[in-house]
Design a protein around this motif. Structure first.
Motif, PDB file in Angstrom:
ATOM      1  N   ALA A  12       0.458   6.401  15.978  1.00  0.00           N
ATOM      2  CA  ALA A  12      -0.049   6.728  14.644  1.00  0.00           C
ATOM      3  C   ALA A  12       0.863   7.755  13.986  1.00  0.00           C
ATOM      4  O   ALA A  12       1.258   8.729  14.610  1.00  0.00           O
ATOM      5  CB  ALA A  12      -1.465   7.272  14.738  1.00  0.00           C
ATOM      6  N   CYS A  13       1.175   7.525  12.727  1.00  0.00           N
ATOM      7  CA  CYS A  13       1.943   8.506  11.956  1.00  0.00           C
ATOM      8  C   CYS A  13       1.036   9.707  11.690  1.00  0.00           C
ATOM      9  O   CYS A  13      -0.108   9.554  11.258  1.00  0.00           O
ATOM     10  CB  CYS A  13       2.415   7.893  10.639  1.00  0.00           C
ATOM     11  SG  CYS A  13       3.089   9.097   9.488  1.00  0.00           S
ATOM     12  N   SER A  14       1.547  10.886  11.955  1.00  0.00           N
ATOM     13  CA  SER A  14       0.711  12.083  11.804  1.00  0.00           C
ATOM     14  C   SER A  14       0.444  12.394  10.328  1.00  0.00           C
ATOM     15  O   SER A  14      -0.419  13.200  10.009  1.00  0.00           O
ATOM     16  CB  SER A  14       1.388  13.280  12.474  1.00  0.00           C
ATOM     17  OG  SER A  14       2.613  13.559  11.817  1.00  0.00           O
ATOM     18  N   GLN A  15       1.186  11.757   9.428  1.00  0.00           N
ATOM     19  CA  GLN A  15       1.047  12.060   8.008  1.00  0.00           C
ATOM     20  C   GLN A  15       0.114  11.084   7.285  1.00  0.00           C
ATOM     21  O   GLN A  15      -0.793  11.490   6.574  1.00  0.00           O
ATOM     22  CB  GLN A  15       2.428  12.049   7.327  1.00  0.00           C
ATOM     23  CG  GLN A  15       3.413  13.014   7.964  1.00  0.00           C
ATOM     24  CD  GLN A  15       2.855  14.427   8.052  1.00  0.00           C
ATOM     25  OE1 GLN A  15       2.588  15.048   7.036  1.00  0.00           O
ATOM     26  NE2 GLN A  15       2.635  14.928   9.260  1.00  0.00           N
ATOM     27  N   CYS A  16       0.354   9.784   7.472  1.00  0.00           N
ATOM     28  CA  CYS A  16      -0.442   8.804   6.732  1.00  0.00           C
ATOM     29  C   CYS A  16      -1.485   8.140   7.622  1.00  0.00           C
ATOM     30  O   CYS A  16      -2.395   7.475   7.133  1.00  0.00           O
ATOM     31  CB  CYS A  16       0.458   7.750   6.102  1.00  0.00           C
ATOM     32  SG  CYS A  16       1.399   6.804   7.307  1.00  0.00           S
ATOM     33  N   GLY A  17      -1.363   8.299   8.946  1.00  0.00           N
ATOM     34  CA  GLY A  17      -2.362   7.754   9.845  1.00  0.00           C
ATOM     35  C   GLY A  17      -2.179   6.287  10.191  1.00  0.00           C
ATOM     36  O   GLY A  17      -2.880   5.755  11.040  1.00  0.00           O
ATOM     37  N   ARG A  18      -1.252   5.621   9.535  1.00  0.00           N
ATOM     38  CA  ARG A  18      -1.013   4.212   9.852  1.00  0.00           C
ATOM     39  C   ARG A  18      -0.336   4.114  11.221  1.00  0.00           C
ATOM     40  O   ARG A  18       0.345   5.049  11.652  1.00  0.00           O
ATOM     41  CB  ARG A  18      -0.105   3.584   8.789  1.00  0.00           C
ATOM     42  CG  ARG A  18      -0.785   3.427   7.436  1.00  0.00           C
ATOM     43  CD  ARG A  18       0.158   2.823   6.418  1.00  0.00           C
ATOM     44  NE  ARG A  18       1.296   3.712   6.142  1.00  0.00           N
ATOM     45  CZ  ARG A  18       2.381   3.328   5.473  1.00  0.00           C
ATOM     46  NH1 ARG A  18       2.497   2.074   5.056  1.00  0.00           N
ATOM     47  NH2 ARG A  18       3.364   4.176   5.245  1.00  0.00           N
ATOM     48  N   THR A  19      -0.532   3.009  11.889  1.00  0.00           N
ATOM     49  CA  THR A  19       0.075   2.855  13.215  1.00  0.00           C
ATOM     50  C   THR A  19       1.363   2.050  13.125  1.00  0.00           C
ATOM     51  O   THR A  19       1.487   1.146  12.299  1.00  0.00           O
ATOM     52  CB  THR A  19      -0.895   2.172  14.192  1.00  0.00           C
ATOM     53  OG1 THR A  19      -1.418   1.002  13.571  1.00  0.00           O
ATOM     54  CG2 THR A  19      -2.045   3.105  14.555  1.00  0.00           C
ATOM     55  N   PHE A  20       2.276   2.436  13.974  1.00  0.00           N
ATOM     56  CA  PHE A  20       3.592   1.807  13.963  1.00  0.00           C
ATOM     57  C   PHE A  20       4.061   1.559  15.389  1.00  0.00           C
ATOM     58  O   PHE A  20       3.557   2.172  16.323  1.00  0.00           O
ATOM     59  CB  PHE A  20       4.613   2.723  13.274  1.00  0.00           C
ATOM     60  CG  PHE A  20       4.366   2.911  11.811  1.00  0.00           C
ATOM     61  CD1 PHE A  20       4.914   2.036  10.883  1.00  0.00           C
ATOM     62  CD2 PHE A  20       3.561   3.952  11.375  1.00  0.00           C
ATOM     63  CE1 PHE A  20       4.668   2.208   9.530  1.00  0.00           C
ATOM     64  CE2 PHE A  20       3.325   4.121  10.022  1.00  0.00           C
ATOM     65  CZ  PHE A  20       3.874   3.258   9.092  1.00  0.00           C
ATOM     66  N   ALA A  21       5.029   0.680  15.521  1.00  0.00           N
ATOM     67  CA  ALA A  21       5.686   0.511  16.811  1.00  0.00           C
ATOM     68  C   ALA A  21       6.517   1.768  17.083  1.00  0.00           C
ATOM     69  O   ALA A  21       6.925   2.467  16.163  1.00  0.00           O
ATOM     70  CB  ALA A  21       6.593  -0.713  16.778  1.00  0.00           C
ATOM     71  N   VAL A  33       6.182  10.786  12.905  1.00  0.00           N
ATOM     72  CA  VAL A  33       6.224  10.552  11.461  1.00  0.00           C
ATOM     73  C   VAL A  33       6.879   9.202  11.204  1.00  0.00           C
ATOM     74  O   VAL A  33       7.887   8.863  11.827  1.00  0.00           O
ATOM     75  CB  VAL A  33       7.041  11.663  10.754  1.00  0.00           C
ATOM     76  CG1 VAL A  33       6.990  11.483   9.249  1.00  0.00           C
ATOM     77  CG2 VAL A  33       6.510  13.045  11.126  1.00  0.00           C
ATOM     78  N   CYS A  34       6.271   8.416  10.281  1.00  0.00           N
ATOM     79  CA  CYS A  34       6.832   7.099   9.977  1.00  0.00           C
ATOM     80  C   CYS A  34       7.959   7.229   8.953  1.00  0.00           C
ATOM     81  O   CYS A  34       8.175   8.294   8.368  1.00  0.00           O
ATOM     82  CB  CYS A  34       5.742   6.170   9.460  1.00  0.00           C
ATOM     83  SG  CYS A  34       5.243   6.520   7.761  1.00  0.00           S
ATOM     84  N   GLY A  35       8.659   6.142   8.732  1.00  0.00           N
ATOM     85  CA  GLY A  35       9.804   6.155   7.826  1.00  0.00           C
ATOM     86  C   GLY A  35       9.425   6.530   6.408  1.00  0.00           C
ATOM     87  O   GLY A  35      10.171   7.249   5.722  1.00  0.00           O
ATOM     88  N   ASP A  36       8.235   6.091   5.969  1.00  0.00           N
ATOM     89  CA  ASP A  36       7.813   6.386   4.595  1.00  0.00           C
ATOM     90  C   ASP A  36       7.527   7.877   4.399  1.00  0.00           C
ATOM     91  O   ASP A  36       7.781   8.437   3.339  1.00  0.00           O
ATOM     92  CB  ASP A  36       6.540   5.594   4.244  1.00  0.00           C
ATOM     93  CG  ASP A  36       6.815   4.091   4.216  1.00  0.00           C
ATOM     94  OD1 ASP A  36       8.010   3.719   4.118  1.00  0.00           O
ATOM     95  OD2 ASP A  36       5.850   3.307   4.303  1.00  0.00           O
ATOM     96  N   CYS A  37       6.962   8.490   5.433  1.00  0.00           N
ATOM     97  CA  CYS A  37       6.542   9.884   5.300  1.00  0.00           C
ATOM     98  C   CYS A  37       7.644  10.873   5.669  1.00  0.00           C
ATOM     99  O   CYS A  37       7.529  12.064   5.393  1.00  0.00           O
ATOM    100  CB  CYS A  37       5.331  10.157   6.188  1.00  0.00           C
ATOM    101  SG  CYS A  37       3.914   9.126   5.793  1.00  0.00           S
ATOM    102  N   LYS A  38       8.689  10.356   6.313  1.00  0.00           N
ATOM    103  CA  LYS A  38       9.724  11.232   6.857  1.00  0.00           C
ATOM    104  C   LYS A  38      10.370  12.161   5.818  1.00  0.00           C
ATOM    105  O   LYS A  38      10.462  13.369   6.064  1.00  0.00           O
ATOM    106  CB  LYS A  38      10.788  10.374   7.553  1.00  0.00           C
ATOM    107  CG  LYS A  38      11.825  11.183   8.305  1.00  0.00           C
ATOM    108  CD  LYS A  38      12.812  10.260   9.000  1.00  0.00           C
ATOM    109  CE  LYS A  38      14.095  10.992   9.342  1.00  0.00           C
ATOM    110  NZ  LYS A  38      15.134  10.068   9.847  1.00  0.00           N
TER     111      LYS A  38
HETATM  112 ZN   LIG Z   1       3.370   7.828   7.565  1.00  0.00          ZN
END
Ligand SMILES: [Zn+2]
Length: 213
Positions: A12-21, A33-38
């Motif tokens: 889970a991205c700590s910023q948006c909460g969406r899950t990612f590989a 952190v995911c790419g969008d939130c980075k």
């Molecule tokens: Zn995110």
């Protein structure tokens, strides 16, 4: 370790909460952190002072916030002391006069035991609070807590050692304390991890309770 098993690689991205590989998130300052939130997260970390963010996501408490916390603690401990002194000392003086005995030793003994008891109260306050809450009331009010360098909480030994280092060694020796406190303050202000003298000796860090997230 299998690398392609979906059940284990979802984070889970700590910023948006969406899950990612696993391969689509990066760890920054201890947070996934995911790419969008980075970009936004990175600029926030930078704004808070990159050097003051630890790998565990801590922000270290700098000189002024810690000075503020000490000031509050001084107030917490000092006000009851002043009230007690204001009540006890006039009564004591009256008793001395009433006894028509110029017994200054009695007054000196009282003063000495008063200081000793006050010192014990201060020891208990700071050591017990650090041991059980990781912070004195002043530090709590400032959102700070004291941790070991590995993030663990303080045991009795470290809590007491830290008390002795600050209250006795650094600030307790007349005249020398001016030099030691200045050195300790400069250390805390300039160190990347904001370690004061007693933090270096006791391997502790003062951090904000709120991690960067
Ligand atoms: Zn995110």
């Amino acid at each position: 370790m299998s690398q392609q098993e979906p059940a284990q690689t979802v984070l889970a991205c700590s910023q948006c909460g969406r899950t990612f590989a696993h391969s689509d998130v990066v760890q920054i300052a201890g947070n996934w952190v995911c790419g969008d939130c980075k970009p936004a997260f990175l600029s926030r970390v930078m704004a808070s002072g990159a050097a003051t963010v630890s790998p565990l996501g801590w922000r270290y408490g700098g000189f002024w916030i810690r000075f503020g916390a000490r000031f509050i603690d001084g107030f917490v401990l000092g006000v009851p002391l002043l009230i007690l002194a204001a009540v006890l000392i006039p009564n004591l003086l009256r008793a001395q006069v009433g006894a028509s005995n110029p017994a200054t030793p009695g007054l000196a003994a009282f003063g000495l035991s008063f200081i000793l008891i006050y010192f014990l109260v201060v020891v208990c306050y700071e050591v017990v609070m650090l041991k059980y809450h990781g912070a004195t009331l002043g530090k709590m009010a400032c959102g700070l807590r004291v941790v070991r360098s590995d993030g663990g909480s303080l045991g009795w030994g470290v809590s007491f050692g830290r008390f002795v280092m600050w209250n006795v060694v650094t600030s307790g020796i007349p005249y020398l304390n001016l030099v030691f406190m200045l050195i300790s303050g400069i250390m805390a202000g300039t160190d990347g991890q904001k370690r004061a003298l007693h933090d270096r000796v006791c391997d502790t860090r003062v951090v904000f309770k709120q991690r960067i997230a």
